[in-house]
Write a protein that holds these residues in place. Sequence first.
Motif, PDB file in Angstrom:
ATOM      1  N   GLU A  99      40.638  26.150  46.304  1.00 52.33           N
ATOM      2  CA  GLU A  99      39.346  25.532  46.585  1.00 52.33           C
ATOM      3  C   GLU A  99      38.964  24.623  45.420  1.00 52.33           C
ATOM      4  N   ARG A 100      38.460  23.448  45.742  1.00 56.77           N
ATOM      5  CA  ARG A 100      38.038  22.508  44.700  1.00 56.77           C
ATOM      6  C   ARG A 100      36.776  22.997  44.003  1.00 56.77           C
ATOM      7  N   GLY A 101      36.539  22.434  42.816  1.00 52.18           N
ATOM      8  CA  GLY A 101      35.327  22.768  42.086  1.00 52.18           C
ATOM      9  C   GLY A 101      35.589  23.628  40.875  1.00 52.18           C
ATOM     10  N   SER A 102      34.523  24.249  40.365  1.00 49.96           N
ATOM     11  CA  SER A 102      34.595  25.072  39.159  1.00 49.96           C
ATOM     12  C   SER A 102      34.816  26.534  39.523  1.00 49.96           C
ATOM     13  N   HIS A 103      35.679  27.190  38.764  1.00 51.24           N
ATOM     14  CA  HIS A 103      35.974  28.600  38.997  1.00 51.24           C
ATOM     15  C   HIS A 103      35.969  29.342  37.666  1.00 51.24           C
ATOM     16  N   GLU A 104      35.752  30.646  37.769  1.00 53.11           N
ATOM     17  CA  GLU A 104      35.686  31.493  36.579  1.00 53.11           C
ATOM     18  C   GLU A 104      36.565  32.721  36.785  1.00 53.11           C
ATOM     19  N   VAL A 105      37.467  32.945  35.846  1.00 50.73           N
ATOM     20  CA  VAL A 105      38.313  34.133  35.852  1.00 50.73           C
ATOM     21  C   VAL A 105      37.961  34.963  34.625  1.00 50.73           C
ATOM     22  N   THR A 106      37.700  36.239  34.829  1.00 49.66           N
ATOM     23  CA  THR A 106      37.273  37.114  33.740  1.00 49.66           C
ATOM     24  C   THR A 106      38.115  38.382  33.741  1.00 49.66           C
ATOM     25  N   ALA A 107      38.454  38.855  32.558  1.00 53.33           N
ATOM     26  CA  ALA A 107      39.189  40.108  32.409  1.00 53.33           C
ATOM     27  C   ALA A 107      38.386  41.061  31.538  1.00 53.33           C
ATOM     28  N   ALA A 108      38.217  42.295  31.999  1.00 51.18           N
ATOM     29  CA  ALA A 108      37.597  43.355  31.204  1.00 51.18           C
ATOM     30  C   ALA A 108      38.685  44.340  30.810  1.00 51.18           C
ATOM     31  N   VAL A 109      38.815  44.624  29.535  1.00 48.49           N
ATOM     32  CA  VAL A 109      39.869  45.501  29.026  1.00 48.49           C
ATOM     33  C   VAL A 109      39.247  46.792  28.515  1.00 48.49           C
ATOM     34  N   ILE A 110      39.735  47.910  29.053  1.00 48.39           N
ATOM     35  CA  ILE A 110      39.269  49.242  28.672  1.00 48.39           C
ATOM     36  C   ILE A 110      40.439  49.969  28.033  1.00 48.39           C
ATOM     37  N   LEU A 111      40.277  50.407  26.803  1.00 46.26           N
ATOM     38  CA  LEU A 111      41.372  51.081  26.106  1.00 46.26           C
ATOM     39  C   LEU A 111      41.596  52.476  26.659  1.00 46.26           C
TER      40      LEU A 111
END
Length: 475
Positions: A225-237
């Motif tokens: 899909e065109r436009g702005s996108h956000e990818v986020t990662a949360a890391v839990i030890l």
Amino acid sequence: MTKPSRRRLLQGLTTGGVTLGAVQWSDRTVRARRQPNTETETETEMDANAETDTDGSLSVSIAETNAPVPAGEYLQVEAELANTGSTDVRAEATLVVGVGETEIARRGMTVGAGETETIRQGFYTYPVPQDDEFPVRVETPHGVAEQTVSVTAAEALPSARPDDELAVQLGTEVLFEAEAVDSDESQTTIWWVDGERVSSGVGGAWEWQYYEEVSADFWWHEFDERGSHEVTAAVILGDGSTGPGETAEETYATRWEIEVTDDGAVSPSAEGVRPTERVVSVSDRETTEFELEAIDPDGGLDRVVWWLTQADRILGVTELEGGADTATVSMDGGCHTCHVVPWVICDDGTATTLSSRWEIDAVGDGGDENDDDGDDTGEFGLSIQGTNSPVDAGDFLEVTASVTNNGDETRAASVELIVGHDATGVDSETVTLEPGESETLTLGYETYETSQDEQFPVRVESDGVTAETSVQVFA
């Protein structure tokens, strides 16, 4: 499994993740507060209903949460339904979160006369970079209970790939990597795309193998899909179950901003593959070499990761550079009907894969035909594409599997779902596939009630081929 599924593992009414109210990844702190539901409801009335509301013989209250939790962790809400009447009452409890009042989980139960029942529901919080608080509410037809909970800011992940800003063209695939915080400690990574949680944190064999070999968790995503996108990662030890009493002390997060434009980067390509045959005959006493020429128009080739499917292991990693480079890998012996799958990866994270180029035809020692038992075992390719784990005890656990007919004739495949350390079959389905055809199946069962959080293996089997992953059930 040829590469990680892009299917969004949104848990819907089971254990879905949410972006907390209007909270975004920014410098401002947004305080999520419940707003009056009608113009006539006053703030005083709203506060009066905050803890417990009742209707007749049934009352609802929030008995406990594991808040505050570090942002990105699993937040669990424990509610009590008390029946003070003389007849049984059937109730459905819905967990609603944030200023946007997002419905997260729904669960029904019968509360006996004079009895109190406990319902545990929860969700993975969004990994915001600042402390925040927001309301959680348990709604039933008989009453409402609400409580404000809080999360503490997620720390910035020390190392991640690619860079945090990237422009790509439509249809480009990108490999995101959350590198190990501590190479001596395991970690769980939860992935989000455009504010929606797309992974459950329970990885399969490829995720575990990749972390062991590369010291990073990964998420593979195609931008369609065109436009702005956000990818986020949360890391839990750590690798234990999350929930009350087992909450991590801190979490880490990283974020990428992706623009899909007409002049952005594109995925690399693989040319000049050798052997040229799709099916490669290999004997136990031979060393077979696989080769390709990787091409990146932007001149940023980085590496090729060579996978062996069904065995679910990495054969090797070849370092690359420039806009064109050759990669090779050698394999001793063979794994019948396994595929050699190369991932071509660039510095900017753009990537491509040859998912079905080389299929191994293992013919035994020096091609001894007596080693062929003629039963065609292994003609099916099988992989687990995803699950809806974690689920609450008593909820339906789903496992999505893909089965492929790698043979030359139309065949029927019976796929069975087997769960637990005691290997119990719980569901099965039969499909008929043409040569080269694949089909995705959803198998599952209603989990059992348990007094403690559980983590256990699940696997799918078909015609001697298996694929396995691990799931979680919360008490």
